[in-house]
Design a protein around this motif. Structure first.
Motif, PDB file in Angstrom:
ATOM      1  N   SER A  48     -29.669  26.825  16.939  1.00  2.61           N
ATOM      2  CA  SER A  48     -29.265  26.255  18.237  1.00  2.61           C
ATOM      3  C   SER A  48     -29.419  27.287  19.338  1.00  2.61           C
ATOM      4  O   SER A  48     -29.880  26.983  20.439  1.00  2.61           O
ATOM      5  N   GLN A  93     -26.966  18.936  19.984  1.00  2.00           N
ATOM      6  CA  GLN A  93     -26.445  18.659  18.652  1.00  2.00           C
ATOM      7  C   GLN A  93     -25.285  17.652  18.724  1.00  2.00           C
ATOM      8  O   GLN A  93     -25.133  16.823  17.853  1.00  2.00           O
ATOM      9  N   ASP A 167     -32.015  19.265  19.053  1.00  4.28           N
ATOM     10  CA  ASP A 167     -31.171  19.984  18.101  1.00  4.28           C
ATOM     11  C   ASP A 167     -30.554  18.972  17.136  1.00  4.28           C
ATOM     12  O   ASP A 167     -29.629  18.254  17.505  1.00  4.28           O
ATOM     13  N   GLU A 168     -31.096  18.897  15.942  1.00  7.76           N
ATOM     14  CA  GLU A 168     -30.658  17.928  14.934  1.00  7.76           C
ATOM     15  C   GLU A 168     -30.529  16.511  15.492  1.00  7.76           C
ATOM     16  O   GLU A 168     -29.453  15.929  15.456  1.00  7.76           O
TER      17      GLU A 168
HETATM   18 MG   LIG Z   1     -26.792  24.383  15.622  1.00  9.73          MG
END
Ligand SMILES: [Mg+2]
Ligand SMILES: Nc1ncnc2c1ncn2[C@@H]1O[C@H](COP(=O)(O)OP(=O)(O)OP(=O)(O)O)[C@@H](O)[C@H]1O
Lengths: 248, 717
Positions: A48, A93, A167-168
Motif C-alpha cells: 500500500s 483498500q 489497492d486490493e
Molecule cells: Mg495494504
C-alpha cells in the motif's frame, strides 16, 4: 521503454513514538504505458505504501517518482492534486466513499472538483460494467462492502486516467464480481492503453496482469512477466517458507 | 462548492446543529447588545426649553486631550453633572456677526450661567467661540443634550454598559465560535482527508469548509435575528419597568444592529473555519486511508511554549492586579480571566494527559474495566478533548468570578455605609445651603451635616473619568459620618482642599498633601490640596469636597439628635438609608447581572454544545468497542468515568482561575483580600458544571447505544 511511472530508490519510513518502521527500503521500478502489473507480497510488506507514494498521495522519505516527465517531489500539494486528478485514478483498500453523497455523486466527484465532467456515455458504460446502474441514487451505507468497492473502481475509471492504482480492489468481492472488475481493468489496459498497477493477495486476480512484482520487507524480491496463477502461488508460498526460515 | 457543502452539512446534522446553536445564540446576543448601543448612539433628546433657539452654549462634559507615546493625541470625555458657562461669554456671543439674540438661562452663581440660547445664523462662529472658552455648542437635533435629562442619562448609561461589556462579549463569542467550529472540523478529519485523497486540492478543502460555515452562519442568522428582536423587547420592558430608561426612549436601528451582528458572526465563523481547515488541509491524503485518521495526541512545541507564556502573562497580570488598585486593576483583572482561559486552551492537551495520569488510579478502582478504558481514552484523546476542557473551564471560571463581583461590590458598599453612618436620621429633599446650620441650633440636635451629592471629573492615567463626590459642610462632620480616615484629617477640609478615598488616591496617583487637579461639578478645573485619605469610599463617595466649592442646594442633611422637621423634606431613619442604598444598588446591578448572566450562560451553552458534539462523534468508536465485546453498561460506565476524569481537571482549574480572578478584582475594588462568595454560589457553579457535563454526554451516548452496533461500525461517521 515508454515508462508512464518511474520510481527510483524509493524509501519510506514511519517514526512513531521513537520507533522507526521501514515500509519501503529502496525500490526501483518502471511501469510502461498500456501494461497491467500486479503487486503482491505478505501483509505489511509495503504494498500500500508503494502505491500511495507512487500515486503522490504520500511523500517518500527519499527517492523519486516520475509520472510521465513530471517529478513529483518538485510539486506543491495543489499541483500534485491537480496532477492526480487529471492523470491518476486510485482505488483504496477501504473507506473509499463520502457517506453524505450518493453513488452517482461519488463517481462524479473528481470531475466536479476539477471542473471537467467526464463523458456521460463513458460514465454510464463504466457504471453498467460494474453493475451499479440500479444503485446510482443510493448512499454508500446502503451498499454491501463489495458494491462500495465497485463504486470506487467506477470513480477511478470515470475520468479515464493514464494510470490506475488499485489497492486490493477485489478483496471484498465474490468470484463473479471480482472477475467483472478484473476484466474491466484488463480492458482499460488493452482497449484504452491505460496503465494499471494493482495490489492483490489472490493469485487468480494476479493472473489477469502482464507482470507480477513481489514485495517483502519493503524490497522487490521477484519481478517476472505473467507466470500463471499456479506459479504465483508457488512463489508466494516459497516466500512464506523463506520468511519462516529467516525468522527461525 | 456551495452545493457540495450543503450536502455534506445535511449528512452531519448532529454537529451542524451544535455549531448552528452556538452561532445563533451569538447572533442573538450581539444583535440585542447592538440594538441598545445603536439606539443610544442615534438618540436625540427633546430640546425642551431650548426649542426656540438655534444654538445652545452649555458645558456638559469635560474633554481631556492626552498625548500618546507615538505623538498621537487621544481625547476622552467625562460627563459633568451640573456644568455651567462663564457669564461673560454672553457679551462675546452677542458681538458675533449673525447672532440676533442671546437668551440667558441663569445658573446657581452670578458669574456662571446654566446656558446661553443663541438665535441667528452663526452656528460655526458660536461653536468656535464655545470651544475657545472650554465649553460646547449644541445646535439642531443636539440641543437636547445641553440639559441633563432622564433620557439623556439613559442614553449615557446604555452607551457605558455597551462599551464596558461589548468588547468582552465579542471576545467571548469569538472564543466560543472558534472552539465549536474547530471541533466540528476536527471531527470531519476523515471525510476531508478522503476528499483530499480523491482529488480535492488543499484550497478546495479550505473553501469547502469555509462555505459550510458561511452557510451555517447565515442559517443561524435566520434564527438569531428574530430571537434578538424578542430579546430586545423583553430587555426594553425590563429596563423601563426598573426605571433605567424612560418609557418613551426609542429603540431603533434593528436593521443596522442585525447587519452588524450577522456580518460579525459570519466573519468569525469563516475565519475560524479557515484556521481549522488549515490544519486539516495540510494532512497528507494517505493519512485518510488508515482505519482511524490518526492525529498526534499532543500539540506541538510552539503550542506548549505559547501556553506557558500566556500563563506567565496571566500570573504577572495577577500580581499587578493584586498590587495595584483602582480602575487599572479592575480592567486588568477581567482581562486576566481571558488570559488564563487562553492559556488553558493552549495547554489543554497536556492538562488532559496529566489529569488522566493523576486520576487514572481513582477511575480504575471505581469503575474497574470501564475505568481502565476511560483512562486509555483520556490519554489517547488528550488533544481532541481540548475544546471540551476549555469550554468547561471558561464556564466555571466565568460563573465563579465575574458573577460574584457584583455581590462583593454590593456587600462592601452596604457594609461601609452601615459602619460609617453615625447619624440618627437624614432629611432628604432639596434644601437651601444654610439649612444644616439652622438645624444645628435646634435644641437637642448634636450635629447636622448638609450634603450635596454630585460627581467630579478626576484624572486617571490616560485621561479622566467621573467620580462620585459629596460636598459637605464640615462642621461636626465626625459626629455624623465616620469615613475611616487613614491619613490626614477631615478638620482641614476647608477652602481649596479635598479628601479622597484610598482607591481613588491610588488610581489617580495622589498622596496626602499633593495638589489634586480635578474638575468641579460645574466644569471649573481647580487644584485642591489633599488633606485626608479615607477607606470607606464605596459606602460614601470617592471624593469629599468642602461645601462652598459646589453651588446649589443640599439634597440631604444628616442629623444626630432630636428629630427636626423641615417643610419639603422627608425624614428618613438611618437604618432605612442603608436599606435604600442596597435597593438602589440591586437595581443598578440588575443590568450588570443580566449581561454577566448572558455571558456565563453562553459559556455554559458552549460547553454543553461541545460535549454533545464530542459524544456524537464517537458513534463509530463506541460501536467498535461493543463489537469487541464491551457491553452497553460498560460503555456507559466508561463514558461516565471519562467525564469524571475531564471534570476533575476542568473544575480544579476553573475554580482556581475563578478564585484568583475574584480575589484580584475584589481586592482592587474594595481593599479586601478575602472575596465574599454567597454560600450557595460555589455549589451552584460546580454542581451546575458537573450536571451539565454528565447530561450532555450521557444522553447522546445513550441514544447512540440504542442503535445496534453493527450499523454504526461501518464506514459512516
Ligand atoms: Mg495494504
Ligand atoms: N501511518 C503509519 N504509521 C506507522 N507505520 C505505518 C503507517 N502506515 C504503514 N505503516 C507500516 O508500514 C509497513 C507497510 O505497510 P503497508 O500498509 O504498506 O503494508 P501492505 O503491504 O499494504 O500490507 P497489507 O497487505 O496488510 O495491506 C507496515 O509495517 C505498517 O505497519
Amino acid at each position: 521503454m515508454d515508462a508512464v511511472i518511474r520510481i527510483e530508490q524509493l524509501t519510506r519510513t514511519y517514526a512513531t513514538d521513537g520507533q522507526k518502521v521501514t515500509a519501503l527500503a529502496g525500490v526501483d521500478a518502471a511501469f510502461a504505458r498500456g501494461t497491467f502489473t500486479a503487486v503482491m507480497g505478505p501483509s505489511g510488506s509495503g504494498k500500500s505504501t508503494l502505491l500511495q507514494t507512487a500515486a503522490g498521495l504520500d511523500r517518500p522519505s527519499s527517492g523519486r517518482v516520475w509520472i510521465g516527465d513530471t517529478e513529483l517531489s518538485k510539486l506543491n500539494e495543489t499541483k500534485l492534486t491537480e496532477l492526480r486528478r487529471d492523470r491518476i485514478g486510485f482505488v483504496f483498500q477501504a473507506f473509499n466513499l463520502i457517506g453524505a453523497l450518493t453513488v452517482e455523486e461519488n463517481i462524479l466527484l473528481p470531475g466536479r472538483l476539477s471542473g471537467l465532467l467526464p463523458d456521460p456515455r463513458w460514465v454510464s458504460e463504466v457504471v453498467e460494467r460494474v453493475g451499479l446502474t440500479q444503485r446510482l441514487q443510493h448512499r454508500p451505507a446502503q451498499l454491501s462492502g463489495g458494491q462500495q468497492q465497485r463504486v470506487a473502481i467506477a470513480r477511478a475509471l470515470a475520468v479515464r486516467p493514464e494510470v490506475i492504482f488499485a489497492d486490493e480492489p477485489t478483496g471484498a468481492l465474490d468470484t463473479t464480481s471480482a472477475g467483472e472488475v478484473l476484466s474491466l481493468l484488463r480492458s482499460a489496459v488493452t482497449d484504452y492503453r491505460q496503465t494499471v498497477v494493482m495490489v492483490t493477495h489472490d493469485p487468480v486476480a494476479a493472473s489477469y496482469a502482464d507482470r507480477v512484482l513481489v514485495l517483502a520487507d519493503g524490497r522487490i524480491v521477484h519481478d517476472t512477466p505473467q507466470p500463471g496463477a499456479d506459479r504465483i502461488a508457488e512463489m508466494l508460498a516459497s516466500l512464506g517458507r523463506r520468511l519462516v526460515a529467516v525468522e527461525g | 462548492m456551495l452545493k457540495l457543502s450543503i450536502r455534506l452539512l445535511r449528512a452531519r446534522l448532529g454537529t451542524s446543529v451544535a455549531t448552528l446553536v452556538a452561532l445563533a445564540a451569538g447572533v442573538m446576543i450581539l444583535m440585542t447588545l447592538s440594538v441598545f448601543i445603536v439606539s443610544a448612539a442615534v438618540y436625540k433628546p427633546d430640546p425642551g426649553r431650548y426649542a426656540a433657539v438655534d444654538v445652545v452654549v452649555a458645558h456638559r462634559q469635560v474633554e481631556i486631550v492626552t498625548k500618546e507615546f507615538d505623538g498621537e493625541t487621544s481625547v476622552t470625555t467625562a460627563a459633568l453633572p451640573e456644568g455651567t458657562v462663564p457669564a461673560d461669554l454672553g457679551d462675546k456671543l452677542r458681538a458675533l456677526p449673525g447672532v440676533t439674540e442671546v437668551q440667558v438661562f441663569p445658573g446657581p452663581a452670578k458669574d456662571r450661567v446654566a446656558a446661553f440660547g443663541v438665535k441667528g445664523d452663526a452656528v460655526k462662529a458660536v461653536e468656535r467661540l464655545a470651544k475657545e472658552n472650554g465649553v460646547e455648542a449644541y445646535a439642531g437635533d443636539d440641543r437636547g443634550f445641553a440639559d441633563r435629562s432622564e433620557a439623556g442619562d439613559a442614553r449615557s448609561f446604555l452607551m457605558e454598559a455597551g462599551s464596558a461589556f461589548g468588547g468582552y462579549v465579542v471576545l467571548l463569542i469569538i472564543f466560543v465560535v472558534t472552539g465549536t467550529v474547530g471541533l466540528a472540523v476536527r471531527h470531519r478529519r476523515r471525510d476531508l482527508a478522503l476528499l483530499r485523497a480523491i482529488a480535492a486540492t488543499p484550497r478546495q478543502v479550505r473553501k469547502l469548509v469555509m462555505a459550510e460555515n458561511a452557510v451555517l452562519a447565515l442559517a443561524a442568522s435566520v434564527v438569531g435575528v428574530p430571537a434578538a428582536l424578542l430579546a430586545t423587547t423583553w430587555v426594553h420592558d425590563q429596563l423601563v419597568s426598573r426605571g433605567f430608561v424612560p418609557e418613551g426612549f426609542p429603540i431603533t436601528g434593528q436593521p443596522l444592529a442585525a447587519g452588524i451582528a450577522v456580518v460579525l458572526i459570519l466573519l468569525v465563523a469563516v475565519v475560524a473555519a479557515r484556521i481549522a481547515a488549515r490544519r486539516v488541509s495540510r494532512i497528507k491524503p494517505a493519512e485518510a486511508l488508515g482505519d482511524i485518521a490518526v492525529e498526534p495526541s499532543r500539540g506541538g512545541k510552539v503550542r506548549f511554549v505559547s501556553g506557558v507564556l500566556t500563563l506567565g502573562a496571566g500570573g504577572a497580570a495577577t500580581v499587578f492586579a493584586l498590587g495595584a488598585t483602582g480602575m487599572a486593576a479592575q480592567a486588568s483583572a477581567i482581562g486576566l480571566l481571558y488570559l488564563y482561559v487562553i492559556a488553558v486552551a493552549l495547554l489543554a492537551p497536556w492538562i488532559n494527559a496529566l489529569a488522566a495520569r493523576v486520576l487514572g488510579p481513582v477511575l480504575r478502582t471505581t469503575w474497574g474495566v470501564s475505568g481502565g478504558l476511560a483512562v486509555a481514552n483520556l490519554r489517547a484523546n488528550a488533544r481532541g478533548s481540548a475544546a471540551v476542557l476549555t469550554a468547561l473551564v471558561l464556564a466555571v471560571g466565568f460563573g465563579g468570578s465575574v458573577w460574584f463581583l457584583q455581590n462583593n461590590l454590593q456587600r462592601q458598599t452596604v457594609t461601609q455605609s452601615q459602619d460609617g453612618m453615625k447619624t440618627d436620621y437624614a432629611l432628604v429633599g432639596s434644601m437651601p445651603a444654610g439649612t444644616a446650620e439652622k438645624i444645628r441650633r435646634t435644641p437637642g440636635v448634636e450635629a447636622a451635616t448638609g450634603v450635596r451629592n454630585t460627581s467630579v471629573v478626576v484624572p486617571i492615567f490616560d485621561g479622566g473619568e467621573a467620580a462620585t463626590a459629596k460636598a459637605v459642610d464640615t462642621d461636626g462632620l465626625s459626629s455624623t459620618m465616620d469615613l475611616g480616615v487613614d491619613k490626614g484629617s477631615l478638620d482641614q477640609l476647608k477652602g481649596n482642599s479635598v479628601a479622597v478615598s484610598q482607591l481613588r488616591a491610588d488610581s489617580s496617583g495622589w498622596k496626602l498633601g499633593d495638589g489634586a487637579k480635578i474638575w468641579l461639578p460645574d466644569g471649573r478645573q481647580v487644584t485642591l490640596k489633599v488633606v485626608a485619605i479615607y477607606d470607606r469610599g464605596l459606602g460614601f463617595a470617592d471624593v469629599l469636597l468642602p461645601r462652598d466649592l459646589v453651588a446649589g442646594p443640599d439634597d440631604q442633611v444628616l442629623v444626630r439628635g432630636t428629630a427636626v422637621r423641615i417643610p419639603g423634606a422627608t425624614l428618613v431613619p438611618a437604618s432605612e438609608l442603608t436599606g435604600q442604598l442596597s435597593r438602589d444598588l440591586a437595581l443598578s446591578a440588575w443590568l450588570n447581572k443580566l449581561l454577566i448572566g448572558v455571558m456565563v450562560g453562553y459559556a455554559a451553552l458552549a460547553a454543553g454544545n461541545t460535549m454533545v458534539m464530542a459524544a456524537l462523534a464517537r458513534k463509530r468508536e463506541l460501536a467498535v468497542l461493543q463489537l469487541a465485546g464491551v457491553t452497553r453498561r460498560q460503555v456507559r460506565r466508561m463514558v461516565t468515568a471519562e467525564q469524571v476524569g475531564l471534570l476533575g481537571g476542568a473544575l480544579t482549574i476553573g475554580a482556581l482561575i475563578a478564585a484568583v480572578t475574584l480575589t484580584a478584582v475584589v481586592n482592587a475594588l474594595t481593599g479586601s483580600l478575602l472575596p465574599y462568595v454567597p454560600p450557595m454560589g460555589w455549589v451552584v457553579v460546580l454542581g451546575g458544571a458537573t450536571v451539565l457535563a454528565l447530561v450532555t454526554t450521557i444522553l447522546p451516548v445513550r441514544r447512540l447505544l440504542r442503535v445496534p452496533a453493527v450499523h454504526n461500525a461501518g464506514i459512516k461517521e
